[in-house]
Design a protein around this motif. Structure first.
Motif, PDB file in Angstrom:
ATOM      1  N   MET A  11      45.806  43.609  62.560  1.00 45.83           N
ATOM      2  CA  MET A  11      45.948  42.192  62.839  1.00 45.83           C
ATOM      3  C   MET A  11      46.684  41.873  63.992  1.00 45.83           C
ATOM      4  N   ARG A  12      47.199  42.735  64.961  1.00 46.28           N
ATOM      5  CA  ARG A  12      47.859  42.600  66.267  1.00 46.28           C
ATOM      6  C   ARG A  12      46.880  42.587  67.537  1.00 46.28           C
ATOM      7  N   MET A  13      45.579  42.996  67.072  1.00 45.60           N
ATOM      8  CA  MET A  13      44.719  43.361  68.147  1.00 45.60           C
ATOM      9  C   MET A  13      44.363  41.974  68.968  1.00 45.60           C
ATOM     10  N   VAL A  94      55.581  43.254  65.854  1.00 45.26           N
ATOM     11  CA  VAL A  94      55.925  42.070  64.803  1.00 45.26           C
ATOM     12  C   VAL A  94      55.244  42.433  63.492  1.00 45.26           C
ATOM     13  N   ALA A  95      55.895  42.119  62.480  1.00 49.64           N
ATOM     14  CA  ALA A  95      55.637  42.278  61.225  1.00 49.64           C
ATOM     15  C   ALA A  95      54.831  41.270  60.292  1.00 49.64           C
ATOM     16  N   GLU A 100      56.296  30.601  65.146  1.00 50.25           N
ATOM     17  CA  GLU A 100      57.089  31.154  66.015  1.00 50.25           C
ATOM     18  C   GLU A 100      56.638  31.869  66.925  1.00 50.25           C
ATOM     19  N   PHE A 101      56.137  33.037  66.544  1.00 47.43           N
ATOM     20  CA  PHE A 101      55.648  34.253  67.198  1.00 47.43           C
ATOM     21  C   PHE A 101      54.356  33.931  68.113  1.00 47.43           C
ATOM     22  N   ILE A 102      53.609  33.006  67.558  1.00 47.33           N
ATOM     23  CA  ILE A 102      52.261  32.639  68.277  1.00 47.33           C
ATOM     24  C   ILE A 102      52.770  31.394  69.507  1.00 47.33           C
TER      25      ILE A 102
END
Length: 135
Positions: A11-13, A94-95, A100-102
């Motif tokens: 999902m991080r790609m 990131v889990a 907030e992350f985005i």
């Protein structure tokens, strides 16, 4: 494949790809700037090599940013490579992807793109380009 195909389902790609594209835009603008400023291919190569090595060392590409003194970190924060590495570290750890992350990731990518514009703008401005060429 080293990842056994898992890289395509991670999902991080997409976030790694967005981060890479943002620093690539900066690299292209730096190369375009060097190509327009230099009087020869050798000069252009020299400009790009020195600039890229400086950006990589001070940005934390070759050394972990944790090893930097506070003074070096203050200087590094002005460089797009610093924010690229910050994003890579954040994305890799990131889990759960949340707003907030985005927001933080896109802000860091934005710094790279603004840096690209800052490097690219003098070349597209005819008056600035003429003054750069004269020196």
């Amino acid at each position: 494949a080293f990842s056994g195909g898992e890289a395509f389902t991670d999902m991080r790609m997409p976030y790694f790809m967005i981060n890479t594209i943002s620093i690539m835009i900066f690299a292209l603008s730096l190369g375009y700037f060097a190509g327009n400023v230099a009087n020869s291919v050798e000069a252009m190569n020299g400009i790009v090599n020195v600039a890229s090595l400086l950006l990589c060392f001070l940005g934390g590409v070759f050394l972990p940013q944790d090893l930097f003194s506070e003074g070096i970190k203050k200087v590094a924060r002005f460089l797009p490579t610093y924010w690229y590495i910050q994003n890579n570290d954040m994305i890799s750890s990131v889990a759960e992807v949340n707003s907030e992350f985005i927001q933080k990731m896109l802000m860091n990518c934005g710094i790279s793109i603004v840096s690209a514009i800052a490097v690219f703008e003098p070349i597209t401005n005819p008056e600035a380009k003429a003054s750069i060429r004269q020196k």
